[in-house]
Scaffold this motif. Structure first.
Motif, short mmCIF file in Angstrom:
data_model
loop_
_atom_site.label_atom_id
_atom_site.label_comp_id
_atom_site.label_asym_id
_atom_site.label_seq_id
_atom_site.Cartn_x
_atom_site.Cartn_y
_atom_site.Cartn_z
N ARG A 12 41.87 48.14 41.65
CA ARG A 12 40.88 48.07 42.73
C ARG A 12 40.43 49.49 43.08
O ARG A 12 41.26 50.33 43.42
N LYS A 13 39.14 49.73 42.98
CA LYS A 13 38.62 51.07 43.27
C LYS A 13 38.91 51.45 44.72
O LYS A 13 38.78 50.63 45.62
N CYS A 30 45.21 45.06 42.37
CA CYS A 30 44.41 44.74 41.18
C CYS A 30 43.41 43.63 41.48
O CYS A 30 43.67 42.74 42.29
N GLU A 31 42.26 43.71 40.83
CA GLU A 31 41.23 42.69 40.98
C GLU A 31 41.53 41.48 40.09
O GLU A 31 42.26 41.59 39.10
N ARG A 78 43.44 45.16 36.45
CA ARG A 78 42.18 45.85 36.76
C ARG A 78 42.29 46.50 38.13
O ARG A 78 42.32 45.83 39.16
N ARG A 108 41.78 52.19 45.86
CA ARG A 108 43.17 51.91 46.22
C ARG A 108 44.16 52.50 45.21
O ARG A 108 45.22 53.00 45.59
#
Length: 231
Positions: free
Chosen positions: A133-134, A44-45, A131, A136
Protein backbone atom coordinates in the motif's frame (compact mmCIF):
# COMPACT_ATOMS: atom_id res chain seq x y z
CA UNK A 1 42.68 -29.82 -0.68
CA UNK A 2 39.82 -31.59 1.07
CA UNK A 3 40.37 -29.44 4.15
CA UNK A 4 40.38 -26.32 1.98
CA UNK A 5 37.16 -27.45 0.30
CA UNK A 6 35.53 -28.00 3.69
CA UNK A 7 36.55 -24.53 4.84
CA UNK A 8 35.28 -23.07 1.59
CA UNK A 9 31.89 -24.75 2.07
CA UNK A 10 31.66 -23.32 5.58
CA UNK A 11 32.53 -19.85 4.29
CA UNK A 12 29.92 -20.13 1.54
CA UNK A 13 27.27 -21.06 4.11
CA UNK A 14 28.29 -18.13 6.29
CA UNK A 15 27.98 -15.81 3.30
CA UNK A 16 24.52 -17.18 2.43
CA UNK A 17 23.42 -16.50 6.01
CA UNK A 18 24.56 -12.86 6.03
CA UNK A 19 21.29 -11.44 4.70
CA UNK A 20 18.83 -13.33 6.96
CA UNK A 21 21.02 -12.87 10.05
CA UNK A 22 21.36 -9.13 9.42
CA UNK A 23 17.62 -8.84 8.86
CA UNK A 24 16.91 -10.66 12.11
CA UNK A 25 19.04 -8.15 13.99
CA UNK A 26 17.29 -5.24 12.27
CA UNK A 27 13.80 -6.48 13.18
CA UNK A 28 14.81 -7.40 16.73
CA UNK A 29 16.26 -3.93 17.24
CA UNK A 30 13.15 -2.43 15.67
CA UNK A 31 10.90 -4.02 18.24
CA UNK A 32 13.10 -2.57 20.96
CA UNK A 33 12.70 0.85 19.30
CA UNK A 34 8.95 0.47 19.48
CA UNK A 35 8.08 -0.42 15.91
CA UNK A 36 4.45 -1.46 15.88
CA UNK A 37 3.46 -4.81 14.48
CA UNK A 38 1.15 -4.81 11.48
CA UNK A 39 -0.09 -7.81 9.55
CA UNK A 40 0.92 -8.10 5.91
CA UNK A 41 -2.79 -8.00 5.13
CA UNK A 42 -3.07 -4.55 6.71
CA UNK A 43 -0.27 -3.05 4.63
CA UNK A 44 -0.94 -4.83 1.33
CA UNK A 45 -3.63 -4.17 -1.27
CA UNK A 46 -6.00 -6.80 -2.54
CA UNK A 47 -4.99 -8.50 -5.78
CA UNK A 48 -7.06 -10.26 -8.41
CA UNK A 49 -7.11 -13.26 -10.72
CA UNK A 50 -7.43 -13.16 -14.48
CA UNK A 51 -10.73 -13.93 -16.20
CA UNK A 52 -9.50 -15.81 -19.25
CA UNK A 53 -12.84 -15.41 -21.01
CA UNK A 54 -12.12 -11.68 -21.23
CA UNK A 55 -8.61 -12.18 -22.64
CA UNK A 56 -9.00 -14.86 -25.29
CA UNK A 57 -6.84 -13.03 -27.83
CA UNK A 58 -4.02 -11.98 -25.50
CA UNK A 59 -0.71 -13.60 -24.64
CA UNK A 60 0.89 -13.31 -21.21
CA UNK A 61 4.23 -14.17 -19.69
CA UNK A 62 3.67 -16.72 -16.97
CA UNK A 63 5.82 -17.15 -13.85
CA UNK A 64 5.55 -20.57 -12.24
CA UNK A 65 7.34 -21.71 -9.09
CA UNK A 66 10.40 -22.99 -10.94
CA UNK A 67 10.83 -19.60 -12.64
CA UNK A 68 12.10 -17.94 -9.47
CA UNK A 69 15.74 -18.61 -8.63
CA UNK A 70 16.48 -19.72 -5.08
CA UNK A 71 20.07 -18.58 -5.56
CA UNK A 72 19.66 -14.89 -6.37
CA UNK A 73 15.86 -14.43 -6.08
CA UNK A 74 15.44 -13.34 -9.70
CA UNK A 75 13.07 -14.50 -12.43
CA UNK A 76 15.14 -16.86 -14.57
CA UNK A 77 12.64 -18.25 -17.06
CA UNK A 78 9.00 -17.81 -18.05
CA UNK A 79 6.46 -19.28 -20.42
CA UNK A 80 4.22 -17.45 -22.87
CA UNK A 81 0.61 -18.54 -22.39
CA UNK A 82 -2.84 -17.68 -23.66
CA UNK A 83 -6.44 -18.71 -23.14
CA UNK A 84 -5.88 -22.06 -24.86
CA UNK A 85 -2.67 -23.33 -23.32
CA UNK A 86 -2.48 -21.64 -19.91
CA UNK A 87 -1.94 -24.10 -17.02
CA UNK A 88 -4.77 -24.29 -14.50
CA UNK A 89 -2.61 -22.46 -11.93
CA UNK A 90 -1.89 -19.51 -14.26
CA UNK A 91 -4.35 -17.10 -12.67
CA UNK A 92 -2.81 -14.36 -10.52
CA UNK A 93 -2.32 -10.93 -12.09
CA UNK A 94 0.96 -9.26 -11.11
CA UNK A 95 2.07 -5.62 -11.25
CA UNK A 96 5.43 -3.90 -11.12
CA UNK A 97 6.92 -3.99 -7.59
CA UNK A 98 4.63 -6.76 -6.39
CA UNK A 99 6.43 -9.18 -4.09
CA UNK A 100 5.63 -12.80 -4.84
CA UNK A 101 6.37 -15.61 -2.40
CA UNK A 102 6.06 -19.33 -3.11
CA UNK A 103 3.53 -20.82 -0.70
CA UNK A 104 4.11 -24.36 -1.96
CA UNK A 105 7.10 -25.76 -0.07
CA UNK A 106 7.57 -22.30 1.47
CA UNK A 107 10.90 -23.08 3.14
CA UNK A 108 12.50 -23.32 -0.31
CA UNK A 109 12.33 -19.50 -0.26
CA UNK A 110 11.10 -18.60 -3.73
CA UNK A 111 10.62 -14.85 -3.47
CA UNK A 112 11.19 -11.95 -5.83
CA UNK A 113 10.06 -8.44 -6.72
CA UNK A 114 8.27 -8.12 -10.03
CA UNK A 115 10.20 -5.93 -12.52
CA UNK A 116 8.45 -3.58 -14.96
CA UNK A 117 8.72 -6.03 -17.86
CA UNK A 118 6.22 -8.33 -16.12
CA UNK A 119 3.64 -5.65 -15.32
CA UNK A 120 0.09 -6.97 -15.88
CA UNK A 121 1.29 -10.47 -16.58
CA UNK A 122 0.50 -13.71 -14.72
CA UNK A 123 1.95 -15.84 -11.95
CA UNK A 124 1.00 -19.18 -10.46
CA UNK A 125 -1.54 -19.61 -7.67
CA UNK A 126 1.41 -21.24 -5.89
CA UNK A 127 2.55 -17.70 -5.05
CA UNK A 128 1.17 -15.22 -2.56
CA UNK A 129 1.12 -11.79 -4.26
CA UNK A 130 1.98 -8.97 -1.85
CA UNK A 131 1.18 -5.52 -3.24
CA UNK A 132 2.42 -2.75 -0.96
CA UNK A 133 0.00 0.00 0.00
CA UNK A 134 1.53 3.29 -1.10
CA UNK A 135 2.33 5.61 1.77
CA UNK A 136 2.46 2.78 4.29
CA UNK A 137 5.22 0.42 3.26
CA UNK A 138 7.91 0.06 0.61
CA UNK A 139 7.68 -3.10 -1.51
CA UNK A 140 11.42 -3.67 -1.00
CA UNK A 141 10.87 -3.60 2.77
CA UNK A 142 8.27 -6.37 2.42
CA UNK A 143 10.69 -8.31 0.21
CA UNK A 144 13.46 -8.16 2.80
CA UNK A 145 11.06 -9.08 5.59
CA UNK A 146 10.08 -12.21 3.64
CA UNK A 147 13.77 -13.15 3.57
CA UNK A 148 14.19 -12.77 7.34
CA UNK A 149 14.62 -15.68 9.74
CA UNK A 150 11.49 -14.62 11.66
CA UNK A 151 9.29 -14.95 8.61
CA UNK A 152 10.76 -18.27 7.53
CA UNK A 153 10.44 -19.71 11.04
CA UNK A 154 6.75 -18.83 10.98
CA UNK A 155 6.29 -20.47 7.58
CA UNK A 156 8.02 -23.60 8.82
CA UNK A 157 5.76 -23.73 11.87
CA UNK A 158 2.46 -23.18 10.06
CA UNK A 159 3.00 -25.16 6.86
CA UNK A 160 0.78 -28.22 6.51
CA UNK A 161 1.15 -31.43 4.52
CA UNK A 162 3.94 -33.92 5.05
CA UNK A 163 4.81 -34.82 1.46
CA UNK A 164 3.73 -31.56 -0.16
CA UNK A 165 3.94 -28.84 2.53
CA UNK A 166 2.25 -25.53 1.85
CA UNK A 167 0.81 -22.45 3.51
CA UNK A 168 -2.28 -20.53 2.49
CA UNK A 169 -2.31 -16.93 1.28
CA UNK A 170 -4.45 -16.13 4.32
CA UNK A 171 -1.78 -17.38 6.70
CA UNK A 172 0.88 -15.35 4.89
CA UNK A 173 -1.25 -12.20 5.14
CA UNK A 174 -1.84 -12.83 8.85
CA UNK A 175 1.91 -12.70 9.48
CA UNK A 176 2.97 -9.73 11.60
CA UNK A 177 5.73 -7.40 10.45
CA UNK A 178 7.43 -4.77 12.66
CA UNK A 179 6.84 -1.56 10.70
CA UNK A 180 9.02 1.56 11.06
CA UNK A 181 8.24 4.95 9.45
CA UNK A 182 8.78 5.19 5.69
CA UNK A 183 11.99 7.22 6.08
CA UNK A 184 13.53 4.48 8.21
CA UNK A 185 12.25 1.80 5.83
CA UNK A 186 14.11 3.56 3.02
CA UNK A 187 17.37 3.58 4.99
CA UNK A 188 17.02 -0.12 5.79
CA UNK A 189 16.31 -0.98 2.16
CA UNK A 190 19.38 1.00 1.03
CA UNK A 191 21.51 -0.78 3.62
CA UNK A 192 20.25 -4.20 2.58
CA UNK A 193 20.64 -3.42 -1.14
CA UNK A 194 24.29 -2.49 -0.54
CA UNK A 195 24.87 -5.64 1.52
CA UNK A 196 23.22 -7.74 -1.20
CA UNK A 197 25.65 -6.42 -3.79
CA UNK A 198 28.61 -7.25 -1.54
CA UNK A 199 27.24 -10.75 -0.87
CA UNK A 200 26.81 -11.44 -4.59
CA UNK A 201 30.40 -10.40 -5.32
CA UNK A 202 31.64 -12.58 -2.48
CA UNK A 203 29.54 -15.54 -3.65
CA UNK A 204 31.00 -15.19 -7.13
CA UNK A 205 34.58 -15.25 -5.79
CA UNK A 206 33.79 -18.18 -3.50
CA UNK A 207 32.25 -20.11 -6.36
CA UNK A 208 35.35 -19.55 -8.46
CA UNK A 209 37.76 -20.68 -5.74
CA UNK A 210 35.59 -23.74 -5.01
CA UNK A 211 35.73 -24.67 -8.70
CA UNK A 212 39.51 -24.17 -8.72
CA UNK A 213 39.94 -26.47 -5.74
CA UNK A 214 37.84 -29.15 -7.42
CA UNK A 215 39.84 -28.84 -10.64
CA UNK A 216 43.12 -29.03 -8.71
CA UNK A 217 42.04 -32.18 -6.90
CA UNK A 218 40.93 -33.84 -10.13
CA UNK A 219 44.20 -32.88 -11.83
CA UNK A 220 46.29 -34.38 -9.05
CA UNK A 221 44.22 -37.59 -9.04
CA UNK A 222 44.50 -37.81 -12.82
CA UNK A 223 48.29 -37.42 -12.66
CA UNK A 224 48.51 -40.02 -9.90
CA UNK A 225 46.52 -42.60 -11.87
CA UNK A 226 48.48 -41.82 -15.03
CA UNK A 227 51.69 -42.40 -13.09
CA UNK A 228 50.42 -45.74 -11.81
CA UNK A 229 49.53 -46.83 -15.34
CA UNK A 230 52.98 -45.88 -16.66
CA UNK A 231 54.71 -47.78 -13.84
Amino acid sequence: ISQAQSLRESAIQDTNNLIPVTLSKIFEEGRLKGWKDRTLGEICEETSNINWNEHKEKYFRYIDLSAVSRKDFSIVKTQVVNFKNAPSRAKKIINTYDVIFGTTRPTLMRVTIIPAEFNNHICSTGFAVLRARKGRVLPQFIYYFIRSEQFMERMENIQTGASYPAVSDTKVLETKIPLPPLAEQKKIVERMDALTQKVRKLQKLQSETAANLTALKQSILHQAFQGELIN
